[in-house]
Design a protein around this motif. Structure first.
Motif, PDB file in Angstrom:
ATOM      1  N   PHE A 163       0.838  -1.195   0.000  1.00 23.00           N
ATOM      2  CA  PHE A 163       0.000   0.000   0.000  1.00 23.00           C
ATOM      3  C   PHE A 163       0.878   1.252   0.000  1.00 23.00           C
ATOM      4  CE2 PHE A 163      -2.075  -3.372   2.494  1.00 23.00           C
ATOM      5  CZ  PHE A 163      -3.164  -3.614   1.693  1.00 23.00           C
ATOM      6  N   ASP A 164       1.992   1.200  -0.729  1.00 25.92           N
ATOM      7  CA  ASP A 164       2.950   2.297  -0.706  1.00 25.92           C
ATOM      8  C   ASP A 164       2.652   3.313  -1.796  1.00 25.92           C
ATOM      9  OD1 ASP A 164       3.535   0.174  -2.366  1.00 25.92           O
ATOM     10  OD2 ASP A 164       5.628   0.739  -2.590  1.00 25.92           O
ATOM     11  N   ILE A 165       3.036   4.537  -1.529  1.00 25.82           N
ATOM     12  CA  ILE A 165       2.928   5.666  -2.463  1.00 25.82           C
ATOM     13  C   ILE A 165       4.315   6.268  -2.599  1.00 25.82           C
ATOM     14  CG2 ILE A 165       1.898   7.923  -2.881  1.00 25.82           C
ATOM     15  CD1 ILE A 165      -0.529   7.002  -1.299  1.00 25.82           C
ATOM     16  N   GLN A 166       4.819   6.366  -3.823  1.00 23.95           N
ATOM     17  CA  GLN A 166       6.178   6.829  -4.074  1.00 23.95           C
ATOM     18  C   GLN A 166       6.152   8.230  -4.668  1.00 23.95           C
ATOM     19  OE1 GLN A 166       8.422   5.033  -2.823  1.00 23.95           O
ATOM     20  NE2 GLN A 166       7.329   3.091  -2.594  1.00 23.95           N
ATOM     21  N   ASN A 167       7.144   9.011  -4.272  1.00 25.50           N
ATOM     22  CA  ASN A 167       7.311  10.377  -4.768  1.00 25.50           C
ATOM     23  C   ASN A 167       8.691  10.473  -5.404  1.00 25.50           C
ATOM     24  OD1 ASN A 167       7.380  13.095  -5.287  1.00 25.50           O
ATOM     25  ND2 ASN A 167       6.894  13.745  -3.200  1.00 25.50           N
ATOM     26  N   CYS A 168       8.733  10.463  -6.730  1.00 25.08           N
ATOM     27  CA  CYS A 168       9.990  10.519  -7.476  1.00 25.08           C
ATOM     28  C   CYS A 168      10.090  11.862  -8.194  1.00 25.08           C
ATOM     29  CB  CYS A 168      10.071   9.379  -8.487  1.00 25.08           C
ATOM     30  SG  CYS A 168       9.997   7.730  -7.745  1.00 25.08           S
ATOM     31  N   THR A 169      11.303  12.353  -8.346  1.00 23.34           N
ATOM     32  CA  THR A 169      11.535  13.666  -8.944  1.00 23.34           C
ATOM     33  C   THR A 169      12.270  13.530 -10.267  1.00 23.34           C
ATOM     34  OG1 THR A 169      13.604  13.927  -7.720  1.00 23.34           O
ATOM     35  CG2 THR A 169      11.600  14.772  -6.687  1.00 23.34           C
ATOM     36  N   LEU A 170      11.953  14.443 -11.175  1.00 17.27           N
ATOM     37  CA  LEU A 170      12.670  14.621 -12.438  1.00 17.27           C
ATOM     38  C   LEU A 170      13.105  16.082 -12.502  1.00 17.27           C
ATOM     39  CD1 LEU A 170      10.408  12.638 -14.957  1.00 17.27           C
ATOM     40  CD2 LEU A 170      12.473  11.845 -13.800  1.00 17.27           C
ATOM     41  N   ILE A 447      -3.787 -11.270  15.526  1.00 13.26           N
ATOM     42  CA  ILE A 447      -4.615 -11.279  14.324  1.00 13.26           C
ATOM     43  C   ILE A 447      -5.494 -10.039  14.253  1.00 13.26           C
ATOM     44  CG2 ILE A 447      -6.491 -12.503  13.168  1.00 13.26           C
ATOM     45  CD1 ILE A 447      -5.280 -15.106  14.105  1.00 13.26           C
ATOM     46  N   SER A 448      -6.071  -9.636  15.391  1.00 13.71           N
ATOM     47  CA  SER A 448      -6.920  -8.433  15.397  1.00 13.71           C
ATOM     48  C   SER A 448      -6.115  -7.193  15.057  1.00 13.71           C
ATOM     49  CB  SER A 448      -7.579  -8.281  16.771  1.00 13.71           C
ATOM     50  OG  SER A 448      -8.352  -9.418  17.096  1.00 13.71           O
ATOM     51  N   ALA A 449      -4.923  -7.044  15.652  1.00 11.52           N
ATOM     52  CA  ALA A 449      -4.088  -5.879  15.366  1.00 11.52           C
ATOM     53  C   ALA A 449      -3.624  -5.873  13.915  1.00 11.52           C
ATOM     54  CB  ALA A 449      -2.883  -5.859  16.312  1.00 11.52           C
ATOM     55  N   SER A 450      -3.313  -7.052  13.383  1.00 14.00           N
ATOM     56  CA  SER A 450      -2.862  -7.129  11.991  1.00 14.00           C
ATOM     57  C   SER A 450      -3.969  -6.709  11.035  1.00 14.00           C
ATOM     58  CB  SER A 450      -2.388  -8.546  11.669  1.00 14.00           C
ATOM     59  OG  SER A 450      -1.310  -8.922  12.508  1.00 14.00           O
ATOM     60  N   PHE A 451      -5.158  -7.247  11.241  1.00 12.44           N
ATOM     61  CA  PHE A 451      -6.264  -6.888  10.360  1.00 12.44           C
ATOM     62  C   PHE A 451      -6.614  -5.407  10.489  1.00 12.44           C
ATOM     63  CE2 PHE A 451      -7.089 -11.460  10.010  1.00 12.44           C
ATOM     64  CZ  PHE A 451      -7.436 -11.540   8.671  1.00 12.44           C
ATOM     65  N   ALA A 452      -6.592  -4.879  11.703  1.00 10.94           N
ATOM     66  CA  ALA A 452      -6.888  -3.455  11.892  1.00 10.94           C
ATOM     67  C   ALA A 452      -5.850  -2.578  11.197  1.00 10.94           C
ATOM     68  CB  ALA A 452      -6.952  -3.131  13.388  1.00 10.94           C
ATOM     69  N   SER A 453      -4.570  -2.965  11.294  1.00 11.72           N
ATOM     70  CA  SER A 453      -3.514  -2.183  10.639  1.00 11.72           C
ATOM     71  C   SER A 453      -3.643  -2.242   9.127  1.00 11.72           C
ATOM     72  CB  SER A 453      -2.140  -2.701  11.078  1.00 11.72           C
ATOM     73  OG  SER A 453      -1.986  -2.618  12.477  1.00 11.72           O
ATOM     74  N   ILE A 454      -3.900  -3.428   8.589  1.00  6.66           N
ATOM     75  CA  ILE A 454      -4.023  -3.567   7.141  1.00  6.66           C
ATOM     76  C   ILE A 454      -5.196  -2.755   6.613  1.00  6.66           C
ATOM     77  CG2 ILE A 454      -4.561  -5.213   5.304  1.00  6.66           C
ATOM     78  CD1 ILE A 454      -2.971  -7.296   6.890  1.00  6.66           C
ATOM     79  N   ILE A 455      -6.330  -2.821   7.296  1.00  5.34           N
ATOM     80  CA  ILE A 455      -7.507  -2.065   6.853  1.00  5.34           C
ATOM     81  C   ILE A 455      -7.251  -0.564   6.949  1.00  5.34           C
ATOM     82  CG2 ILE A 455      -9.917  -1.558   7.391  1.00  5.34           C
ATOM     83  CD1 ILE A 455     -10.216  -4.473   8.256  1.00  5.34           C
ATOM     84  N   SER A 456      -6.583  -0.110   8.017  1.00  6.05           N
ATOM     85  CA  SER A 456      -6.296   1.319   8.166  1.00  6.05           C
ATOM     86  C   SER A 456      -5.360   1.814   7.074  1.00  6.05           C
ATOM     87  CB  SER A 456      -5.687   1.577   9.548  1.00  6.05           C
ATOM     88  OG  SER A 456      -6.561   1.178  10.576  1.00  6.05           O
ATOM     89  N   ILE A 457      -4.300   1.042   6.802  1.00 10.12           N
ATOM     90  CA  ILE A 457      -3.351   1.452   5.760  1.00 10.12           C
ATOM     91  C   ILE A 457      -4.024   1.437   4.391  1.00 10.12           C
ATOM     92  CG2 ILE A 457      -1.199   0.822   4.607  1.00 10.12           C
ATOM     93  CD1 ILE A 457      -0.187  -0.239   7.255  1.00 10.12           C
ATOM     94  N   TRP A 458      -4.896   0.466   4.156  1.00  7.22           N
ATOM     95  CA  TRP A 458      -5.607   0.399   2.879  1.00  7.22           C
ATOM     96  C   TRP A 458      -6.532   1.605   2.705  1.00  7.22           C
ATOM     97  CZ3 TRP A 458      -7.685  -4.920   0.811  1.00  7.22           C
ATOM     98  CH2 TRP A 458      -7.917  -4.796  -0.554  1.00  7.22           C
ATOM     99  N   ILE A 459      -7.222   1.985   3.765  1.00  5.16           N
ATOM    100  CA  ILE A 459      -8.096   3.161   3.690  1.00  5.16           C
ATOM    101  C   ILE A 459      -7.277   4.414   3.425  1.00  5.16           C
ATOM    102  CG2 ILE A 459      -9.660   4.616   5.028  1.00  5.16           C
ATOM    103  CD1 ILE A 459     -10.658   2.102   6.417  1.00  5.16           C
ATOM    104  N   TRP A 460      -6.134   4.530   4.117  1.00  3.20           N
ATOM    105  CA  TRP A 460      -5.261   5.690   3.872  1.00  3.20           C
ATOM    106  C   TRP A 460      -4.710   5.661   2.450  1.00  3.20           C
ATOM    107  CZ3 TRP A 460       0.025   5.124   2.849  1.00  3.20           C
ATOM    108  CH2 TRP A 460       0.731   6.303   2.726  1.00  3.20           C
ATOM    109  N   HIS A 461      -4.407   4.473   1.949  1.00  3.88           N
ATOM    110  CA  HIS A 461      -3.865   4.327   0.599  1.00  3.88           C
ATOM    111  C   HIS A 461      -4.866   4.805  -0.451  1.00  3.88           C
ATOM    112  CE1 HIS A 461      -3.146   1.927  -3.119  1.00  3.88           C
ATOM    113  NE2 HIS A 461      -1.897   2.250  -2.882  1.00  3.88           N
ATOM    114  N   ASN A 462      -6.152   4.539  -0.203  1.00  8.36           N
ATOM    115  CA  ASN A 462      -7.193   4.924  -1.156  1.00  8.36           C
ATOM    116  C   ASN A 462      -7.773   6.314  -0.901  1.00  8.36           C
ATOM    117  OD1 ASN A 462      -7.064   2.443  -2.545  1.00  8.36           O
ATOM    118  ND2 ASN A 462      -8.435   1.493  -1.054  1.00  8.36           N
TER     119      ASN A 462
END
Length: 466
Positions: A163-170, A447-462
Motif C-alpha cells: 500500500f505504498d505511495i512513491q514520490n519521485c523527482t525529475l 490477528i486483530s491488530a494485523s487486520f486493523a492495521s491492514i484495513i487502516s493502511i488500505w483506507i489511507w492508501h485509497n
C-alpha cells in the motif's frame, strides 16, 4: 570595397554579437526559404541565440508522462516514458509569412543551437528514439518536441508495501550553462500537466499516476548556480495482486493455527497438525518470495507480519510439546516452585480468564498424619497388656500384630506420597493450561491488530484522489 567583402564583414559582425537578421525570401518557395536560412541562420549554430553575451536565454519546458514502465526496488530506480518539449527564441530572427510562404518550417536539429538540458536523476544509457528535426516559427520561436525514456534514481519507501505511495523527482537543468546564461521556465502548470498525462497515459500496470507537482529554482552547487525545473511524480501501487496472493493465504493459515488450540492435546496429536501447518507456511513464503521487495534500507511491514506469524506458529508448536510432556510426565516432576505458582496460577490465570478450581464441599479424610501420630501407630506390648488384662496374649500373636501395624504404616505412607504427587501433577497441568490459554489470547490480539492495521493502511492508501 567589393560587395563580397562587405557581406563578409556584416556576417562576422553579426556572429560576434550573436544576432540574426530578419530573413528575406525572394519568393514564397521552399528553395528561397532554404537559401535564406542557409545564409542568415545555420552558420550561427555555435553560439547562444542572444544579442549580447550578458543576456539570459529563457528556455520553457513542458513534459507529459505517457508511460510508467516499472519501479525497481532493489536498484531504487523508476523507469518512465515522457514527452519533453523545449521552447526558446532566437533573438532577431523573423520572416514575413506572405513573403516566405509559411509560418513554420522543420529544420535539422544539428543546424541550430540546442540547449544542453538534461535530467539530473538520469542513471542509465539514453536509449530514447532519435528525433532529427525541430520546428522553427516565423517569430524566431524554436519548438523541440521529443520522446525520452527515463531511467531515474528514486528513493523508494516500501515500509507500507503493498500500500505504498512513491514520490519521485525529475529535475531538468542545463548541463553546463549557469543561471545567468539559461533560465528554465514552466510552459504549463502542474495541474495541466497532470490532466494531460492522465489522458495520454498508456500503461495500466502495477502503478498508477496520482499527482504531479512542479517547482522552479536555482541549484546552487556552484557560486553562480544552475536554473532548474523540478517535477514531482507521485505514484501509487495497485495492491490487489499482493492482497490476493500474499495476505489472504497467510491469514487463512494463521486462522487455521488459531483454531488448532481447540484440539485437546491429551486425545489428539496436536503437534503433528501444527508441524504440518508450519511446513505449509514455509513453502508458501518460499514460493511467494519473489513478490516481496528487498532493499537494504527499510523492511516492509508485510515482511514483519510474515516473520511474526511464523514465530507464533513455532511458539505454539513448542507450547504443544510442553503441554504434551506435562500430560504424560508431570507425575515425575518435583513440586511447583512457589514463585511460579503465584505468577501463573494467581495472576496469569486471572488475566486469561482461567481461575483456579473451587474447593469441593465434600468432607475428606486427611492422609497426612503428624510424626507423633506415626510414632503411636505401632502397637506396643504395653498396649496389648492393657487390652488383655486378664490373660496376656501369646507371644506369636503379639509379633503378628506388630508386623501388621508396620505394614499398615507403610501403606499409608505410600498413599500419602501418591496423593501428594497427584497434587503436584495437577498444578503442573494447570500451569500448562494457563500458558496454552495465554498463547491463544496472544494469537487473537495479533490477528486483530494485523487486520486493523491492514484495513487502516488500505483506507489511507485509497484516500488520495485518483
Amino acid at each position: 570595397m567589393t560587395a563580397a567583402k562587405t557581406a563578409g564583414l556584416i556576417f562576422c559582425f553579426s556572429l560576434l554579437h550573436g544576432s540574426v537578421a530578419a530573413l528575406n525570401c525572394t519568393s514564397p518557395t521552399i528553395e528561397s526559404m532554404f537559401d535564406a536560412l542557409e545564409t542568415e541562420l545555420f552558420p550561427r549554430n555555435l553560439l547562444r541565440p542572444v544579442k549580447r553575451f550578458s543576456d539570459t536565454l529563457n528556455v520553457s519546458i513542458d513534459i507529459t508522462v505517457v508511460g510508467i514502465l516499472g519501479v525497481d526496488e532493489k536498484a531504487q530506480s523508476l523507469t518512465t516514458f515522457i514527452w519533453q518539449i523545449l521552447e526558446w527564441n532566437i533573438e532577431g530572427l523573423s520572416w514575413d509569412e506572405n513573403e516566405c510562404g509559411t509560418t513554420r518550417v522543420s529544420v535539422p536539429r544539428e543546424k541550430l543551437w540546442i540547449p544542453d538540458i538534461r535530467i539530473d536523476e538520469f542513471m542509465d544509457e539514453d536509449v530514447s528514439p532519435n528525433t532529427p528535426y525541430v520546428y522553427l516559427y516565423n517569430t524566431g520561436r524554436v519548438y523541440d518536441d521529443k520522446p525520452v525514456r527515463v531511467v531515474s534514481s528514486c528513493r523508494l519507501v516500501i515500509y507500507t508495501f503493498p500500500f505504498d505511495i512513491q514520490n519521485c523527482t525529475l529535475t531538468f537543468q542545463p548541463y553546463l550553462h549557469f543561471a545567468r546564461d539559461i533560465r528554465m521556465l514552466q510552459s504549463r502548470t502542474a495541474e495541466e500537466v497532470l490532466k494531460e498525462s492522465k489522458k495520454l497515459l498508456q500503461t495500466k500496470g502495477e502503478w498508477e499516476l496520482v499527482d504531479i507537482k512542479a517547482a522552479t529554482g536555482i541549484h546552487d552547487v556552484s557560486p553562480e548556480g544552475y536554473s532548474e525545473v523540478k517535477y514531482y511524480i507521485i505514484l501509487r501501487r495497485r495492491p490487489i495482486l499482493y492482497v490476493v496472493n500474499l495476505l489472504i493465504p497467510s491469514s487463512f493459515l494463521i486462522t487455521v493455527d488459531l483454531f488448532s488450540f481447540f484440539l485437546p492435546p491429551h486425545s489428539v496429536d496436536r503437534g503433528s497438525f501444527k508441524m504440518t501447518l508450519i511446513l505449509g507456511y514455509t513453502v508458501f513464503l518460499l514460493i511467494m518470495n519473489d513478490l516481496l521487495p528487498v532493499t537494504g534500507e527499510t523492511t516492509p511491514l508485510m515482511n514483519v507480519l510474515f516473520s511474526l506469524s511464523l514465530a507464533l506458529m513455532v511458539a505454539s508448536l513448542l507450547e504443544t510439546v510442553f503441554i504434551t510432556n506435562l500430560q504424560f510426565s508431570s507425575g515425575q516432576y518435583s513440586a511447583v516452585p512457589n514463585w511460579l505458582s503465584i505468577l501463573v496460577l494467581r495472576y496469569l490465570a486471572v488475566v486469561v480468564c482461567l481461575p483456579p478450581k473451587k474447593k469441593s464441599n465434600r468432607v475428606t479424610v486427611s492422609l497426612h498424619p503428624s510424626n507423633k501420630a506415626m510414632n503411636t501407630n505401632i502397637i506396643s506390648a504395653k498396649d496389648l497388656q492393657g487390652i488383655y488384662e486378664d490373660k496376656p496374649p501369646p507371644e506369636p500373636a503379639l509379633d503378628e500384630l506388630r508386623k501388621l501395624s508396620r505394614d499398615l504404616a507403610a501403606i499409608r505412607m505410600q498413599i500419602d506420597k501418591h496423593f501428594q504427587g497427584s497434587k503436584d501433577s495437577q498444578e503442573w497441568l494447570m500451569i500448562g493450561m494457563v500458558i496454552d490459554r495465554l498463547l491463544f489470547c496472544l494469537y487473537i490480539v495479533f490477528i486483530s491488530a494485523s487486520f486493523a492495521s491492514i484495513i487502516s493502511i488500505w483506507i489511507w492508501h485509497n484516500s488520495l484522489e485518483s
